[in-house]
Design an enzyme around this catalytic site. Structure first.
Site, PDB file in Angstrom:
ATOM      1  N   HIS A  22      44.655  36.550  39.048  1.00  0.00           N
ATOM      2  CA  HIS A  22      43.412  34.817  39.099  1.00  0.00           C
ATOM      3  C   HIS A  22      43.438  34.200  39.960  1.00  0.00           C
ATOM      4  O   HIS A  22      43.836  34.402  41.203  1.00  0.00           O
ATOM      5  CB  HIS A  22      45.634  33.877  38.800  1.00  0.00           C
ATOM      6  CG  HIS A  22      45.090  32.543  38.232  1.00  0.00           C
ATOM      7  ND1 HIS A  22      45.025  31.585  38.442  1.00  0.00           N
ATOM      8  CD2 HIS A  22      44.819  32.376  36.900  1.00  0.00           C
ATOM      9  CE1 HIS A  22      44.539  30.383  38.498  1.00  0.00           C
ATOM     10  NE2 HIS A  22      44.912  30.803  36.894  1.00  0.00           N
ATOM     11  N   ASP A  82      52.452  36.669  41.862  1.00  0.00           N
ATOM     12  CA  ASP A  82      52.631  35.768  40.990  1.00  0.00           C
ATOM     13  C   ASP A  82      52.929  35.917  39.490  1.00  0.00           C
ATOM     14  O   ASP A  82      52.633  37.201  38.542  1.00  0.00           O
ATOM     15  CB  ASP A  82      51.017  35.438  40.882  1.00  0.00           C
ATOM     16  CG  ASP A  82      50.665  34.482  39.529  1.00  0.00           C
ATOM     17  OD1 ASP A  82      51.251  33.929  38.848  1.00  0.00           O
ATOM     18  OD2 ASP A  82      49.302  34.800  39.747  1.00  0.00           O
ATOM     19  N   CYS A 132      39.871  31.970  35.208  1.00  0.00           N
ATOM     20  CA  CYS A 132      40.644  32.130  36.777  1.00  0.00           C
ATOM     21  C   CYS A 132      40.531  33.492  37.155  1.00  0.00           C
ATOM     22  O   CYS A 132      40.903  33.868  37.628  1.00  0.00           O
ATOM     23  CB  CYS A 132      41.542  30.398  36.367  1.00  0.00           C
ATOM     24  SG  CYS A 132      40.839  29.391  35.955  1.00  0.00           S
ATOM     25  N   LYS A 152      53.958  26.704  31.241  1.00  0.00           N
ATOM     26  CA  LYS A 152      53.851  27.714  30.268  1.00  0.00           C
ATOM     27  C   LYS A 152      54.547  29.061  29.665  1.00  0.00           C
ATOM     28  O   LYS A 152      54.746  29.547  28.973  1.00  0.00           O
ATOM     29  CB  LYS A 152      52.462  28.999  30.945  1.00  0.00           C
ATOM     30  CG  LYS A 152      51.803  28.976  31.594  1.00  0.00           C
ATOM     31  CD  LYS A 152      50.876  29.509  33.049  1.00  0.00           C
ATOM     32  CE  LYS A 152      49.846  29.451  33.782  1.00  0.00           C
ATOM     33  NZ  LYS A 152      48.588  29.191  33.194  1.00  0.00           N
ATOM     34  N   GLN A 196      52.729  34.870  33.937  1.00  0.00           N
ATOM     35  CA  GLN A 196      52.663  35.618  33.190  1.00  0.00           C
ATOM     36  C   GLN A 196      53.577  36.441  32.919  1.00  0.00           C
ATOM     37  O   GLN A 196      54.029  37.386  31.968  1.00  0.00           O
ATOM     38  CB  GLN A 196      51.421  36.228  32.815  1.00  0.00           C
ATOM     39  CG  GLN A 196      50.001  35.266  32.660  1.00  0.00           C
ATOM     40  CD  GLN A 196      49.708  34.283  31.877  1.00  0.00           C
ATOM     41  OE1 GLN A 196      51.245  34.620  30.444  1.00  0.00           O
ATOM     42  NE2 GLN A 196      49.022  33.077  31.937  1.00  0.00           N
TER      43      GLN A 196
END
Ligand code: PLP
Lengths: 120, 414
Positions: free
Chosen positions: B119, B202, B370, B228, B205
């Site tokens: 991302h 990261d 993104c 999220k 997700q």
């Protein structure tokens, strides 16, 4: 109401004024990296009027239809009058209600036209 | 599957917008009553600022706020809640590391390694740091199946990671391909070459969908967003190793983060407060713990299984229904893949597909999500993305197929 009106779909499926004009007075490219839409537009100007105008490029149905309809509209018109074309005109021309994001697609050909005509 | 039958009822949006088919949880998730109630409880019963107050409602707010930090720490299996820094979102968490530690340790000729499937929030901060400090910016490619193009038997990682690599920044789960990267193995291999490498994960997700354990993973920093994972917007988490957080410069200066200020100098608090300047999103952070409790009550393993079944079914159904006309991205093997299905449909632009699906109350995302470097790599201007979470079911997939049939009908064989 669907934004895919008959008018828009007709211009999307059978776009008018596709290609590059011969001996153009000017040629420009614009793009919207957000969705990958890219349009190039060329114009031949004669006696202060748009003698011929064409576009080519890739994009969604809305940007394609808007390009087709806008080029069709400006053909033969006096440049001084075209300088006033704005967002409101594009919305009226398309005749559908667009959200902010899809409006950007519709306005891409107007950006190209403005760039074409700045110095005339 | 019983856990999931009644889940929808706990999300008010489905009563207020009947017929909504929400397939965009990768962008942000919907919110259950328990989170909304907790948020409004703070705003209506004890909406005071934290730390400084000596009156009761301020103490209550501080207590509830710090409870969330405890719960997040336990959720991630962190050693101590001092390792949990609250930010605004994943993006801010990643920028915090790039601005503070990044600018402390990366110098001219050093290397920063990331991947093409990131991302922008885990790509641009590192790219810009490399430009600024004269470092080499290296990007791990993906192969045609949607996996990172590096092997974990030690054959290609050595070409990418070296003794000069200061930072490895990578995503746990791709927000487009859905690929679940073998982060633990990658870190093990990378550390064999360079034990001092700083690994930033990261997990935007990953944390909402998988059981994430920082103690096992072996990374140094891990970032994710509350919004999220059923929680409020405006809340991000940065988990970092305490010894590193202690060495780092503060990111922002101001209230809450100082011990003493005089004209001559300022001394800062210890982590995590050193990184939390100014009044945070108090109510949102307080309500965030209800989101974690909600996920824990179902169980992350069950959630993962539910999403995997749905994503696999979506993938197979789209292939069966539309054959060559649909281009699906990401791994075929759903053991390595989360609940994300990105695709392109014929020659239709993703915006047109999403607009027509919206007429059927189906919310999917269209664009580059993104992840422009990845879309360039895939040779696609954009894509349509459907993603699945706890409130989705098989009916949503049937309706998606029906919606795509309508797209065909309207846009014809262009
Ligand atoms: C993998 C990944 N990283 C980072 C982000 C950024 O999250 P936020 O916008 O909450 O900072 C996202 C959100 O789309 C994401 O999917």
């Amino acid at each position: 109401m669907s934004i895919y009106s008959e008018l828009i779909l007709d211009n999307y499926e059978n776009p008018r004024n596709v290609g590059v004009v011969k001996k153009p007075s000017k040629r420009v490219s614009v793009s919207n990296p957000l969705c990958g839409d890219a349009i190039s537009m060329s114009v031949r100007i004669k006696k202060g009027r748009v003698a011929e105008i064409k576009f080519e490029g890739t994009g969604c149905a809305i940007s394609q239809a808007s390009s087709s309809m806008l080029t069709e509209y400006v053909k033969g018109k006096e440049i001084v009058l075209l300088k006033n074309l704005d967002k409101k005109f594009i919305i009226m021309m398309l005749g559908v209600e667009l959200g902010v994001n899809r409006l950007k697609c519709a306005l891409l050909p107007l950006e190209a036209l403005k760039k074409l005509l700045v110095e005339y | 599957m019983d856990e999931f039958k009644n889940v929808k009822k706990q999300f008010p949006i489905f009563s207020n917008f009947p017929g909504l088919i929400y397939l965009d949880s990768t962008a942000t998730s919907l919110k259950p009553w328990s989170v909304i109630d907790e948020l409004s409880k703070y705003y209506s019963n004890y909406s005071a600022n934290i730390y400084r107050g000596v009156y009761r409602i301020s103490e209550k707010a501080t207590e509830e706020f710090e409870k969330t930090r405890q719960i997040v720490a336990q959720f991630l299996k962190a050693k101590t809640s001092d390792e949990i820094v609250f930010t605004r979102n994943t993006t801010e968490s990643l920028n915090l590391v790039a601005y503070t530690l990044g600018r402390q340790i990366v110098g001219e000729g050093d290397e920063i390694v990331t991947t093409v499937m990131e991302h922008h929030s885990n790509f641009v901060p590192w790219q810009q740091l490399a430009f600024e400090n004269g470092a080499v910016f290296k990007v791990i490619d993906v192969d045609d199946r949607g996996y990172l193009a590096c092997h974990f038997d030690g054959t290609t990682i050595p070409n990418i990671i070296s003794k000069r690599t200061k930072v490895l920044a990578l995503t746990y789960v791709s927000n487009v391909l859905g690929t679940i990267n073998p982060v633990k193995q990658i870190i093990l291999q990378a550390r064999k070459i360079n034990p001092d490498i700083i690994v930033v994960v990261d997990a935007a997700q990953a944390v909402p969908h998988l059981d994430v354990n920082v103690a096992e993973l072996g990374c140094d920093f891990l970032a994710f967003s509350s919004h999220k994972m059923l929680g409020p917007t405006g809340v991000g988490v940065l988990w970092g190793r305490l010894n590193l957080l202690e060495k780092m410069f503060p990111f922002m200066f101001g209230g809450e983060m100082i011990v003493d200020v005089s004209i001559a100098k300022t001394t800062f608090k210890r982590p995590p407060h050193k990184f939390e300047a100014g009044t945070p999103a108090i109510g949102e952070i307080i309500a965030f713990k209800e989101a974690i409790k909600f996920l824990q009550a179902i169980g992350l393993e069950k959630i993962r299984h539910h999403e995997k079944i749905l994503a696999l079914r979506c993938f197979d159904t789209l292939k069966k229904e539309f054959g060559e006309k649909i281009k699906l991205y990401g791994p075929n093997n759903f053991d390595d893949r989360g609940g994300v299905v990105a695709f392109n449909f014929g020659d239709y632009h993703s915006h047109d597909v999403a607009s027509i699906l919206d007429e059927e109350n189906i919310a999917v995302r269209a664009g580059h999500h993104c992840a422009m470097p990845l879309h360039k790599r895939l040779d696609a201007n954009s894509s349509v993305r459907a993603s699945f979470y706890i409130y989705n079911n098989e009916n949503d997939i049937d309706l998606l197929v029906k919606g795509l049939r309508k797209v065909e009908k309207i846009l014809k064989n262009k």
